[in-house]
Each structure stands twice: as C-alpha cells, then as structure tokens.
Design a protein around this motif. Structure first.
Motif, PDB file in Angstrom:
ATOM      1  N   VAL A 134       0.730  -1.196   0.098  1.00 40.45           N
ATOM      2  CA  VAL A 134       0.057   0.166  -0.058  1.00 40.45           C
ATOM      3  C   VAL A 134       0.929   1.284   0.122  1.00 40.45           C
ATOM      4  O   VAL A 134       1.657   1.190   0.892  1.00 40.45           O
ATOM      5  N   LEU A 135       0.840   2.112  -0.986  1.00 35.67           N
ATOM      6  CA  LEU A 135       1.768   3.339  -1.273  1.00 35.67           C
ATOM      7  C   LEU A 135       1.227   4.377  -0.365  1.00 35.67           C
ATOM      8  O   LEU A 135       2.396   4.915  -0.044  1.00 35.67           O
ATOM      9  N   THR A 136       0.200   4.891  -0.131  1.00 31.75           N
ATOM     10  CA  THR A 136      -0.215   6.095   0.448  1.00 31.75           C
ATOM     11  C   THR A 136      -1.372   6.052   1.353  1.00 31.75           C
ATOM     12  O   THR A 136      -2.075   4.925   1.054  1.00 31.75           O
ATOM     13  N   ASP A 137      -1.512   6.836   2.338  1.00 24.94           N
ATOM     14  CA  ASP A 137      -2.861   6.525   3.402  1.00 24.94           C
ATOM     15  C   ASP A 137      -3.977   6.967   2.506  1.00 24.94           C
ATOM     16  O   ASP A 137      -5.261   6.900   3.189  1.00 24.94           O
ATOM     17  N   GLU A 138      -3.891   7.576   1.332  1.00 31.23           N
ATOM     18  CA  GLU A 138      -5.237   7.765   0.529  1.00 31.23           C
ATOM     19  C   GLU A 138      -5.541   6.662  -0.382  1.00 31.23           C
ATOM     20  O   GLU A 138      -6.971   6.574  -0.673  1.00 31.23           O
ATOM     21  N   ASP A 139      -4.502   5.650  -0.530  1.00 30.76           N
ATOM     22  CA  ASP A 139      -4.756   4.627  -1.357  1.00 30.76           C
ATOM     23  C   ASP A 139      -6.207   3.883  -1.007  1.00 30.76           C
ATOM     24  O   ASP A 139      -6.432   3.762   0.212  1.00 30.76           O
ATOM     25  N   ALA A 140      -6.672   3.183  -2.368  1.00 32.94           N
ATOM     26  CA  ALA A 140      -7.913   2.765  -1.994  1.00 32.94           C
ATOM     27  C   ALA A 140      -7.761   1.390  -1.212  1.00 32.94           C
ATOM     28  O   ALA A 140      -8.447   0.316  -0.888  1.00 32.94           O
ATOM     29  N   GLY A 141      -6.422   0.704  -1.258  1.00 33.39           N
ATOM     30  CA  GLY A 141      -5.876  -0.415  -0.636  1.00 33.39           C
ATOM     31  C   GLY A 141      -4.321  -1.015  -1.129  1.00 33.39           C
ATOM     32  O   GLY A 141      -4.166  -0.319  -2.070  1.00 33.39           O
ATOM     33  N   PRO A 142      -4.268  -2.191  -0.981  1.00 32.88           N
ATOM     34  CA  PRO A 142      -2.961  -2.710  -1.752  1.00 32.88           C
ATOM     35  C   PRO A 142      -3.382  -2.866  -3.154  1.00 32.88           C
ATOM     36  O   PRO A 142      -4.527  -3.433  -3.562  1.00 32.88           O
ATOM     37  N   TYR A 143      -2.328  -2.587  -3.921  1.00 28.31           N
ATOM     38  CA  TYR A 143      -2.406  -2.760  -5.463  1.00 28.31           C
ATOM     39  C   TYR A 143      -1.453  -3.462  -5.935  1.00 28.31           C
ATOM     40  O   TYR A 143      -0.133  -3.501  -5.501  1.00 28.31           O
ATOM     41  N   LEU A 144      -1.752  -4.289  -6.793  1.00 21.15           N
ATOM     42  CA  LEU A 144      -0.817  -5.029  -7.997  1.00 21.15           C
ATOM     43  C   LEU A 144      -0.443  -3.960  -9.011  1.00 21.15           C
ATOM     44  O   LEU A 144      -1.292  -3.524  -9.747  1.00 21.15           O
ATOM     45  N   THR A 145       0.788  -3.538  -8.911  1.00 20.26           N
ATOM     46  CA  THR A 145       1.056  -2.379  -9.816  1.00 20.26           C
ATOM     47  C   THR A 145       2.085  -2.856 -11.002  1.00 20.26           C
ATOM     48  O   THR A 145       2.021  -1.969 -11.707  1.00 20.26           O
TER      49      THR A 145
END
Length: 490
Positions: A134-145
């Motif tokens: 999870v990259l930032t505290d705004e993110d929707a959740g964990p992302y496969l990038t």
C-alpha cells in the motif's frame, strides 16, 4: 537438443547482485502498508516527489502481509534505462530497434517442454497472504502495480499480455482498470457477449523480455500480434507456456507468482470509502473509478521463495517501462516518412509518454529543415499521448538532461522554433488538459501540443559547430572495445 530458455527474474537479480551498487537488499522486517514505498521513495526518481533520484534495484526480503508469512518484494529493477536495457544485453539506444525487429520477426510461444520441471506450489486463492504494498494513506487498498495479465480473445484466438493496475478488494477479488478499446477490454467484451467469464492469468515477476513486451503500445504491437511472440524474439528464445491449474488459461511458468482467475461481468467501486485510487505515473494521486470489472481469483501458484515485483506508481521505473515501446513506435513511424531519425527517447519526466526527444542525423540539405519540423508535428498528431517534442542534432547527448537544456538554450528562438498545435486529443491524467486550466482547450483530455525545434538550420551549420579540444601531439589511446555481450542463458 536442449531448448534454450528465456532469462528469468532470478537470472537478472543474480547478475545485479554481482554488480557493485546494482542491488540493495533490505533484510529487516518491513510492513507492506506504507513501509515499502516510504523506504523506496529516495530511489524512485522523478515524477516521484523530491528528494529522489534514480537508484539501485531494491529487494525487501521480509515484507509482512495482512496474514500469512512475510515475503519478498522487488522494486526498481527497471529503474534506469541502462539497467533495463542491460537485462537483455543491450544499450538504451539499441532496445527500441530490437523491439522493432521483434515485431517484424516474432517468435511464437511454445508449450513447456517439461511443465513438471517448473517447481510451483499451489496456494488457496487468498490475496491477503501476499505482501502487496500500500503506497499512501489515501490509497483504496493494496495494489498490484506490475501485474501482467495474459488472456486469449475468445473471438479471435489471439493472446494479449498487458499490465494493469489491480486493487485487492477481498481475499479472492481484484478490481482491474482497463483502457477502453484496448486488447484486453475487447477480449472481456467478447466473453461477456458469450455470457462467459474470461479466464486470465496474472503474472508477478515474469522474465524481463516478457514484461518489456507487455508494456508496448498498440501503435507498435497491433491487436493481431501476440505480445508473447514479441517477447520471444526480444529475449532470443520462445516463451514457454503451461496450463493453469484452476481455469482454462495459459501461464508463463517462470513467473514468480501466477494468480489464476476469471474476469467477470460484475463491477465494484474501486474505492468505496473515498475519491483516491493509487498514485499515477505522472506523479499525482489517481482518482478512483465508481465501477470497475472484477477478477475472481481461483488459485495462486508460486515458485519457492517467490518475489512479488511492484512499482511505486510515479518514478523512473514505470516511465522506463512505458518509454521503450513508445520510442520504437515513433522510430518506426518516422522511418515510414523517410525522415533522417537517429534516435528517440521518451523522457522519464513525462512519464515515458508525454515528452519525446528526437535526435536527427546531420541534415543533408535545406529541405531537411522543413522535413524535420513536419516529422515532429506528425509525431504529435499520430501519437495521442505525446504532448511535447524536443528535436536535437546528432551532436547532442539525448541521455543528458544538461545537454538537452544546452540545446534548448543555444539552438532555439521561441518566436521561430516553437510550433504550437492547439486543442488536440491528449491524456486526461495530465491535470493541465482541461478547460478549467486553459480556455483554448475544448474538453477534458484535450491539450495544446508543441514542437521545440533545437536543430540547427542547414545553412548555418558551420556557426554551430561544437568545439573539439586539440590534443597535445601524442597519439591518443585507442578506445576500449565494448564489453562482450552476456552469454545466453542455458
């Protein structure tokens, strides 16, 4: 006769491990939520915010997930142009031309000669066990990038391999953002038309040739061409395929992780709790989509000690991955025009897409003054994403930002050498491409484009000769020969 195999991710890491400063290993335990991104930020490079700069590949060896044991996460393998091209034994200038050759003479994938020879362990479809950052505290959740999705169009039978952002929305659910009209979205639409889900295999940590091929634009790899065939030609050996274990799809068994699943007709909001998705490649926070298609994960297979490969969103790595295919497509288009192009560079400051540097061979006559400028305008018209073109002569080092600024400073007059094309189709993730920013823009996703012609007029070429320092009378040593190419993997 033993079949030659593509070099995999671990071959690349072994080579970097023996290169001073090539690979940093972080051995202390790091949380997947914010821990990986915050520690990697100083090496991400622009468009990541300062202080940052291009750095080594970073292997976080102990990343804790929501549940399950800690696992490894790799960031930055493609974090410089030199390192990315070097994974294939090439220079940055050689890689776009090799991509053009691979598109012209693809090598079709083949069934794995010994599927049992690829030791893979099956796991339940539980994404919470994976160390997805999870990259930032705004993110929707964990992302496969950096997940490369392999699927076959049920109407055409053509495979497509492409990278998409995918948000973990449950133990076995991912939302996926697909660009409308691109190959995977068309295959999904075809499956929906049949009333069926689309079987898919999501690859994390595939061989470098496979990942580089998967990021090529449609302007380079047309819909009827299999990206895996491009990868085979690029890597010098056919890609081997094996059947998935839980769905009727194929996978590349060299990948570190393969998430098997079905792309469904159902949709879910990307972020039910807020407006943000995850940082975009241009450096700004992404906007969440109100409804995205869903992948239901049916099974996970992994190599022993699997490494989850990811990118930080904005940064050199994503720009480099996007840039090489764009460069190849631009060179190919300019060759069609008979323009004397020497090189093209998709600058990382533009996310590998919006800013194109084009280097020209020495002009042959005054007619080339107009030819160069017209060709640059053609690039702006033919490539929707490209917003700025910087044209330079062959004595300018396109890999040096300082040299590019020198050319801008001493070989450009704004009233004579800047060409503006107003209100063209562009790319809405650039926040200036909206009527709210400029009254000359007619709609969101439209933009003014510009050519900065820093090439010397043919008639004045003698006035612009760069100095060459005179030797001291002693014979200069012969330049060292280039290092030998890396031997092919067995």
């Amino acid at each position: 006769m033993t079949r030659r195999r593509l070099a995999d991710l671990r071959t690349a890491l072994a080579a970097l491990d023996s290169t001073p400063g090539g690979l940093v290993r972080v051995r202390e335990e790091v949380p997947a939520r914010y821990g990986v991104s915050s520690r990697y930020a100083r090496w991400a490079g622009v468009p990541a915010p300062p202080p940052t700069g291009p750095g080594p590949a970073v292997l976080f060896e102990q990343v804790t997930a929501e549940s399950g044991e800690a696992g490894a996460v790799l960031m930055g393998l493609y974090g410089t142009r030199e390192r990315a091209a070097g994974l294939l034994g090439l220079t940055p200038a050689e890689l776009p031309r090799r991509l053009l050759d691979a598109v012209a003479a693809p090598v079709a994938p083949v069934p794995a000669a010994d599927p049992a020879g690829w030791a893979r362990t099956s796991y339940p479809p539980d994404l919470t066990r994976l160390p997805v950052p999870v990259l930032t505290d705004e993110d929707a959740g964990p992302y496969l990038t950096l997940g490369a999705v392999l699927a076959t169009d049920p109407d055409t039978g053509v495979r497509n391999l492409s990278v998409h952002r995918m948000c973990v929305r449950g133990p076995d659910l991912l939302t996926i953002w697909m660009v409308p009209g691109r190959d995977l979205e068309r295959a999904h639409r075809a499956a929906r038309g049949r009333g069926e889900p689309l079987p898919v295999a999501v690859h994390l940590g595939p061989p470098p040739a496979v990942l580089l091929a998967s990021t090529c634009p449609t302007s380079l790899v047309p819909p009827e061409l299999d990206e895996l065939a491009v990868a085979g030609a690029l890597g010098g050996a056919a890609v081997e395929l094996a059947p998935c274990r839980t769905v009727g799809a194929e996978c590349v068994p060299q990948a570190e992780y393969v998430l098997e699943g079905e792309l469904l007709a159902e949709t879910l909001p990307e972020n039910p709790d807020g407006p943000a998705s995850t940082p975009e490649f241009l450096g700004y926070q992404g906007r969440a989509h109100p409804g995205l298609p869903v992948i239901r994960v049916t099974g996970i297979t992994a190599r022993e000690g699997a490494i989850l490969q990811a990118v930080s969103g904005p940064g050199y790595e994503q720009s480099v991955l996007l840039g090489f295919g764009m460069e190849a497509a631009v060179i190919g288009r300019l060759r069609q025009l008979g323009a004397p192009v020497k090189a093209a560079l998709s600058h990382t400051a533009g996310g590998g897409q919006l800013m194109m540097v084009i280097q020209w061979h020495a002009k042959r006559s005054a007619a080339d003054d107009a030819l160069v400028r017209d060709a640059c305008e053609t690039v702006l018209e033919d490539f929707r994403m490209v917003k700025l073109v910087l044209a330079v002569d062959e004595d300018v080092d396109v890999e040096s930002d300082t040299d590019l600024w020198w050319a801008m400073t001493t070989r450009l007059q704004a009233d004579a050498d800047v060409v503006v094309l107003p209100d063209r189709y562009g790319f809405p993730l650039d926040p200036t491409q909206t009527p709210a920013y400029s009254k000359t823009v007619s709609a969101d996703g439209r933009t003014a484009k510009a050519v900065f012609d820093c090439t010397v007029p043919f008639a004045q070429r003698e006035r612009f000769r760069r100095v060459r320092f005179t030797g001291d009378g002693r014979s200069a040593p012969s330049p060292a020969p280039p290092p030998p190419a890396a031997p092919p993997p067995p």
